[in-house]
Write an enzyme that holds these catalytic residues in place. Structure first.
Site, short mmCIF file in Angstrom:
data_model
loop_
_atom_site.label_atom_id
_atom_site.label_comp_id
_atom_site.label_asym_id
_atom_site.label_seq_id
_atom_site.Cartn_x
_atom_site.Cartn_y
_atom_site.Cartn_z
N GLY A 252 -2.18 -4.09 0.98
CA GLY A 252 -2.22 -5.47 1.73
C GLY A 252 -1.18 -6.50 1.43
CB SER B 161 -0.85 -0.08 1.33
OG SER B 161 -0.20 -0.16 2.45
CG HIS C 225 -1.07 4.13 4.13
ND1 HIS C 225 -2.01 3.41 5.16
CD2 HIS C 225 -0.61 3.03 3.50
CE1 HIS C 225 -1.88 2.06 5.07
NE2 HIS C 225 -0.92 1.74 4.02
CG ASN D 54 0.94 -5.43 4.48
OD1 ASN D 54 0.49 -4.64 5.33
ND2 ASN D 54 0.88 -4.99 3.18
#
Length: 321
Positions: free
Chosen positions: A79, A27, A298, A119
């Site tokens: 993700g 992401s 983010h 992640n």
């Protein structure tokens, strides 16, 4: 956009032909939170890949410097785990799957750029371990759950300092190391002539965590909402350790590394009007079914441009050497 303090490539040094390029990543490469989003009418829209993500901005920046990238694909997807480089990725809410990111690599690919690892480490689970709000409805779009939901969020500093929490964290870092090594080796196998650029993550928490107690201009909640202040250094230490692991993986395999952590310390989520990171529950520019989606820490547009600036400089150096 930010003015880039990057020297223009000379005509003699710039590659004469377009450089076949593949962007990959999670992401932070897709730039989750920035609208509009590519392929929103397809299952891949659930990757939340911004049309104006840092690969797109860096490609334009390089063109201004006489370096043309022939972008064969940008397969970055929110993700994504590091092993989604070689395994298909399951999209959220039963939206289907996207192919392994390595499928985009070709024998004539000359440049591979992007970043993964956060992640795989389970950074969202770390955030949820430290936040009651993210354990509830506010964190429904974040993958994973708290590391140990039976432990109170307010005790997360102690949880990660010893015992099961520390063991879990050490195990996850071992996973990251192995998966990054495998990913970089696969890049060389599928695109044997390609330069590889691994991009790290921007810094989220400043050295002075008292700045995180004040909402950003126009906001009503602190950037890290209910995460205890004494846990914020833990988040930063985890980020720094991840940065070091990524840097070492790139060096060990002869790849280049873009160290964003070391260059974004004054643009964290807690730097007010100068923040390059959107607060955990600050509304991003995206909405889903008419509801605004939070940034979830983010890069915002300023942060995206900082990413693009560093990536532009590194690619220029790589291609001109």
């Amino acid at each position: 956009m930010l003015a880039l303090a990057v020297p223009a490539a000379t005509a003699e040094a710039a590659p004469a032909d377009p450089v076949p390029t593949v962007f990959f990543g999670d992401s932070y490469t897709a730039n989750f939170g920035i609208a509009p989003v590519n392929d929103m009418d397809k299952p891949r829209g659930w990757c939340f890949q911004a049309t104006e993500n840092y690969p797109a901005v860096a490609t334009r920046n390089l063109a201004d410097r006489g370096i043309t990238l022939d972008v064969q694909a940008d397969v970055s997807c929110g993700g994504a785990l590091a092993d989604n480089f070689w395994q298909e990725q399951q999209l959220p809410f039963g939206a289907g799957t996207v192919p392994a990111q390595r499928d985009a690599l070709k024998q004539d690919t000359q440049l591979v750029v992007g970043g993964m690892g956060g992640n795989t480490l389970g950074f969202t689970s770390i955030l949820k371990q430290c936040s009651d709000k993210l354990r509830g409805d506010s964190g429904v779009l974040l993958p994973g759950g708290a590391v140990d939901p039976d432990k109170p969020a307010g005790e997360c500093k102690e949880f990660f300092a010893s015992g099961d929490g520390k063991e879990w964290l050490d195990w996850k870092f071992q996973q990251v190391e192995v998966h990054l090594e495998d990913m970089l080796m696969m890049m060389s196998y599928f695109s044997s002539g390609a330069e590889r650029v691994l991009v790290g993550y921007p810094r989220l928490v400043p050295e002075d965590t008292t700045k995180c107690l004040t909402p950003a201009p126009g906001q009503t909640e602190p950037p890290f909402v209910d995460i205890p202040e004494d846990a914020l250094p833990v988040l930063d230490q985890v980020q720094k350790r991840l940065d070091d692991v990524m840097k070492k993986a790139a060096a060990d395999d002869g790849a280049d590394f873009v160290d964003l952590y070391d260059h974004t310390g004054t643009n964290t989520a807690c730097d007010g009007a100068d923040r390059g990171i959107g607060g955990l529950l600050e509304n991003s520019t995206l909405d889903l079914f008419g509801q605004p989606i939070p940034w979830y820490a983010h890069p915002n547009e300023k942060g995206r441009d900082l990413q693009a600036e560093r990536v532009t400089a590194t690619i220029e150096t790589v291609l001109n050497r």
